[in-house]
Design a protein around this motif. Structure first.
Motif, PDB file in Angstrom:
ATOM      1  N   VAL A 132      -1.074   3.154  -9.973  1.00  0.00           N
ATOM      2  CA  VAL A 132      -0.077   3.104  -8.906  1.00  0.00           C
ATOM      3  C   VAL A 132      -0.490   4.065  -7.798  1.00  0.00           C
ATOM      4  N   PRO A 133       0.084   3.915  -6.596  1.00  0.00           N
ATOM      5  CA  PRO A 133      -0.162   4.899  -5.536  1.00  0.00           C
ATOM      6  C   PRO A 133       0.341   6.279  -5.943  1.00  0.00           C
ATOM      7  N   LEU A 134      -0.265   7.293  -5.363  1.00  0.00           N
ATOM      8  CA  LEU A 134       0.066   8.662  -5.738  1.00  0.00           C
ATOM      9  C   LEU A 134       1.539   8.959  -5.534  1.00  0.00           C
ATOM     10  N   ASP A 135       2.105   8.464  -4.424  1.00  0.00           N
ATOM     11  CA  ASP A 135       3.506   8.768  -4.147  1.00  0.00           C
ATOM     12  C   ASP A 135       4.474   7.997  -5.032  1.00  0.00           C
ATOM     13  N   LYS A 136       3.979   7.030  -5.814  1.00  0.00           N
ATOM     14  CA  LYS A 136       4.833   6.284  -6.740  1.00  0.00           C
ATOM     15  C   LYS A 136       4.520   6.611  -8.198  1.00  0.00           C
ATOM     16  N   HIS A 138       4.226   9.223 -11.659  1.00  0.00           N
ATOM     17  CA  HIS A 138       5.176  10.077 -12.363  1.00  0.00           C
ATOM     18  C   HIS A 138       4.645  11.511 -12.402  1.00  0.00           C
ATOM     19  N   GLY A 139       4.881  12.257 -11.319  1.00  0.00           N
ATOM     20  CA  GLY A 139       4.552  13.673 -11.315  1.00  0.00           C
ATOM     21  C   GLY A 139       3.088  13.995 -11.127  1.00  0.00           C
ATOM     22  N   PHE A 140       2.317  13.128 -10.451  1.00  0.00           N
ATOM     23  CA  PHE A 140       0.913  13.412 -10.207  1.00  0.00           C
ATOM     24  C   PHE A 140       0.738  13.963  -8.799  1.00  0.00           C
ATOM     25  N   TRP A 141      -0.252  14.833  -8.635  1.00  0.00           N
ATOM     26  CA  TRP A 141      -0.589  15.363  -7.317  1.00  0.00           C
ATOM     27  C   TRP A 141      -2.059  15.777  -7.320  1.00  0.00           C
ATOM     28  N   ILE A 142      -2.601  15.999  -6.119  1.00  0.00           N
ATOM     29  CA  ILE A 142      -3.983  16.439  -5.992  1.00  0.00           C
ATOM     30  C   ILE A 142      -4.050  17.920  -6.328  1.00  0.00           C
ATOM     31  N   ALA A 143      -4.978  18.292  -7.189  1.00  0.00           N
ATOM     32  CA  ALA A 143      -5.101  19.689  -7.600  1.00  0.00           C
ATOM     33  C   ALA A 143      -5.384  20.583  -6.393  1.00  0.00           C
ATOM     34  N   ARG A 144      -4.836  21.786  -6.431  1.00  0.00           N
ATOM     35  CA  ARG A 144      -5.013  22.717  -5.317  1.00  0.00           C
ATOM     36  C   ARG A 144      -6.471  23.100  -5.114  1.00  0.00           C
ATOM     37  N   GLN A 145      -7.269  23.034  -6.199  1.00  0.00           N
ATOM     38  CA  GLN A 145      -8.677  23.401  -6.088  1.00  0.00           C
ATOM     39  C   GLN A 145      -9.492  22.337  -5.355  1.00  0.00           C
ATOM     40  N   ASP A 146      -8.965  21.125  -5.241  1.00  0.00           N
ATOM     41  CA  ASP A 146      -9.668  20.022  -4.587  1.00  0.00           C
ATOM     42  C   ASP A 146      -9.041  19.736  -3.230  1.00  0.00           C
ATOM     43  N   ARG A 147      -9.855  19.207  -2.353  1.00  0.00           N
ATOM     44  CA  ARG A 147      -9.349  18.839  -1.039  1.00  0.00           C
ATOM     45  C   ARG A 147      -8.727  17.455  -1.104  1.00  0.00           C
ATOM     46  N   ASN A 148      -7.549  17.335  -0.544  1.00  0.00           N
ATOM     47  CA  ASN A 148      -6.833  16.062  -0.560  1.00  0.00           C
ATOM     48  C   ASN A 148      -7.544  15.073   0.358  1.00  0.00           C
ATOM     49  N   PRO A 149      -7.996  13.912  -0.175  1.00  0.00           N
ATOM     50  CA  PRO A 149      -8.715  12.951   0.678  1.00  0.00           C
ATOM     51  C   PRO A 149      -7.814  12.195   1.649  1.00  0.00           C
ATOM     52  N   ILE A 150      -6.491  12.239   1.453  1.00  0.00           N
ATOM     53  CA  ILE A 150      -5.586  11.502   2.338  1.00  0.00           C
ATOM     54  C   ILE A 150      -5.685  12.085   3.748  1.00  0.00           C
ATOM     55  N   GLY A 151      -5.949  11.218   4.686  1.00  0.00           N
ATOM     56  CA  GLY A 151      -6.132  11.631   6.067  1.00  0.00           C
ATOM     57  C   GLY A 151      -7.581  11.749   6.483  1.00  0.00           C
ATOM     58  N   MET A 152      -8.512  11.706   5.529  1.00  0.00           N
ATOM     59  CA  MET A 152      -9.933  11.812   5.864  1.00  0.00           C
ATOM     60  C   MET A 152     -10.437  10.503   6.464  1.00  0.00           C
ATOM     61  N   PRO A 153     -11.363  10.563   7.416  1.00  0.00           N
ATOM     62  CA  PRO A 153     -11.985   9.342   7.934  1.00  0.00           C
ATOM     63  C   PRO A 153     -12.918   8.738   6.898  1.00  0.00           C
ATOM     64  N   VAL A 154     -12.989   7.415   6.895  1.00  0.00           N
ATOM     65  CA  VAL A 154     -13.822   6.677   5.935  1.00  0.00           C
ATOM     66  C   VAL A 154     -14.964   6.013   6.687  1.00  0.00           C
ATOM     67  N   SER A 166      -5.276   6.449   3.656  1.00  0.00           N
ATOM     68  CA  SER A 166      -3.824   6.541   3.800  1.00  0.00           C
ATOM     69  C   SER A 166      -3.121   6.852   2.484  1.00  0.00           C
ATOM     70  N   ASN A 167      -3.817   6.639   1.360  1.00  0.00           N
ATOM     71  CA  ASN A 167      -3.216   6.931   0.063  1.00  0.00           C
ATOM     72  C   ASN A 167      -4.297   6.860  -1.001  1.00  0.00           C
ATOM     73  N   VAL A 168      -4.008   7.350  -2.178  1.00  0.00           N
ATOM     74  CA  VAL A 168      -4.906   7.219  -3.327  1.00  0.00           C
ATOM     75  C   VAL A 168      -4.116   6.611  -4.482  1.00  0.00           C
ATOM     76  N   TRP A 169      -4.803   5.802  -5.303  1.00  0.00           N
ATOM     77  CA  TRP A 169      -4.184   5.154  -6.455  1.00  0.00           C
ATOM     78  C   TRP A 169      -4.677   5.847  -7.711  1.00  0.00           C
ATOM     79  N   ILE A 177      -8.338   9.326 -10.226  1.00  0.00           N
ATOM     80  CA  ILE A 177      -8.140   8.465  -9.060  1.00  0.00           C
ATOM     81  C   ILE A 177      -9.016   7.228  -9.230  1.00  0.00           C
ATOM     82  N   ARG A 178      -8.409   6.046  -9.185  1.00  0.00           N
ATOM     83  CA  ARG A 178      -9.155   4.803  -9.358  1.00  0.00           C
ATOM     84  C   ARG A 178      -9.546   4.174  -8.016  1.00  0.00           C
ATOM     85  N   TYR A 179      -8.657   4.243  -7.043  1.00  0.00           N
ATOM     86  CA  TYR A 179      -8.907   3.588  -5.756  1.00  0.00           C
ATOM     87  C   TYR A 179      -8.405   4.488  -4.630  1.00  0.00           C
ATOM     88  N   ILE A 180      -8.979   4.260  -3.446  1.00  0.00           N
ATOM     89  CA  ILE A 180      -8.436   4.863  -2.239  1.00  0.00           C
ATOM     90  C   ILE A 180      -7.920   3.738  -1.351  1.00  0.00           C
TER      91      ILE A 180
END
Length: 261
Positions: A132-136, A138-154, A166-169, A177-180
């Motif tokens: 599922v998408p990250l925002d949907k 159950h309590g998952f988030w990007i670890a603070r030690q890693d940079r969040n890919p949301i917002g990065m240019p592809v 725009s999101n990660v699955w 993370i399976r998909y971006i």
């Protein structure tokens, strides 16, 4: 003690014949069972389907799927996985390779091929979608030690920008993370459209703050398969997404198709 039964027939000979009969029956059983998926075979030259005969033709079995997903009959009615006339055989002999004549990434040939899997998502033990998408989730988030890919240019393999993450699955059982999710923009084509790319084919640079998909060019993102839902991905959609991007390692550039030497 005499172990002869009738004439020159003894217990050892009967045991040997019993083993032979059992082994022949086992081979027939296994050859019947392995025809439940992918059969009957089709002749490369005539297009006719094979006739295995009554001895090796399996009877239909009924499999009841979990979580109320109905039943499946195997072998059941033959379903062609990727019927597409935009292909041709490279040589007129049986077993010759097939090459695409249209868009090789969507013709379902070679590394871009897919299997016609179920139009239902993979599920967890409670029956809810597993990916599922990250925002949907159950309590998952990007670890603070890693940079969040949301917002990065592809960027594509041609180093041209295709869009922005725009999101990660996330896979809620495997915790990866399976998909971006990429929102297309710019001159790559398909601006405003959202496509899903496999994370395994992405290179995330924390230093540069970019994501590079080395499978396809930026302009090829526009024709990538779209998902029917923004909250789940089905088995069939996963097959098509991975087939599209995986086929890019051969078909995205002319230089990848030609021999290396």
């Amino acid at each position: 003690m005499n172990y002869y039964l009738v004439g020159n027939t003894d217990l050892a000979e009967l045991a040997l014949w019993a083993f032979f009969l059992f082994f022949i029956g086992l081979i027939i059983y296994l050859r019947r069972e392995d025809r439940r998926e992918g059969y009957p075979l089709e002749s490369d030259v005539t297009g006719r389907l094979e006739n295995p005969g009554w001895l090796f033709r399996p009877d239909d079995k009924t499999f009841v799927l979990s979580n109320g997903r109905g039943v499946v009959h195997a072998p059941g009615k033959r379903v062609f996985e990727a019927p597409n006339p935009k292909t041709r055989r490279m040589s007129p002999y049986e077993g010759a390779p097939i090459e695409p004549t249209g868009n090789p990434l969507i013709d379902g040939v070679g590394p871009a091929a897919w299997a016609e899997r179920a139009h239902a998502p993979d599920i967890m033990l409670d029956g809810s979608p597993k990916i599922v998408p990250l925002d949907k989730s159950h309590g998952f988030w990007i670890a603070r030690q890693d940079r969040n890919p949301i917002g990065m240019p592809v960027f594509g393999c041609d180093n041209v920008m295709a869009g922005v993450v725009s999101n990660v699955w996330v896979d809620q059982m495997e915790r990866v993370i399976r998909y971006i999710e990429v929102r297309l923009m710019g001159d790559a084509g398909g601006a405003g459209r959202t496509v899903t790319a496999p994370m395994a084919m992405c290179q995330v640079s924390s230093r540069r703050g970019t994501v590079k998909v080395d499978a396809i060019r930026a302009d090829q993102f526009a024709a990538a398969p779209a998902l029917a839902s923004d909250s789940q991905i089905t088995f069939n959609e996963e097959e098509r997404v991975i087939g599209y991007f995986g086929g890019g390692y051969l078909y995205s550039k002319r230089s990848r198709i030609e021999p290396f030497l």
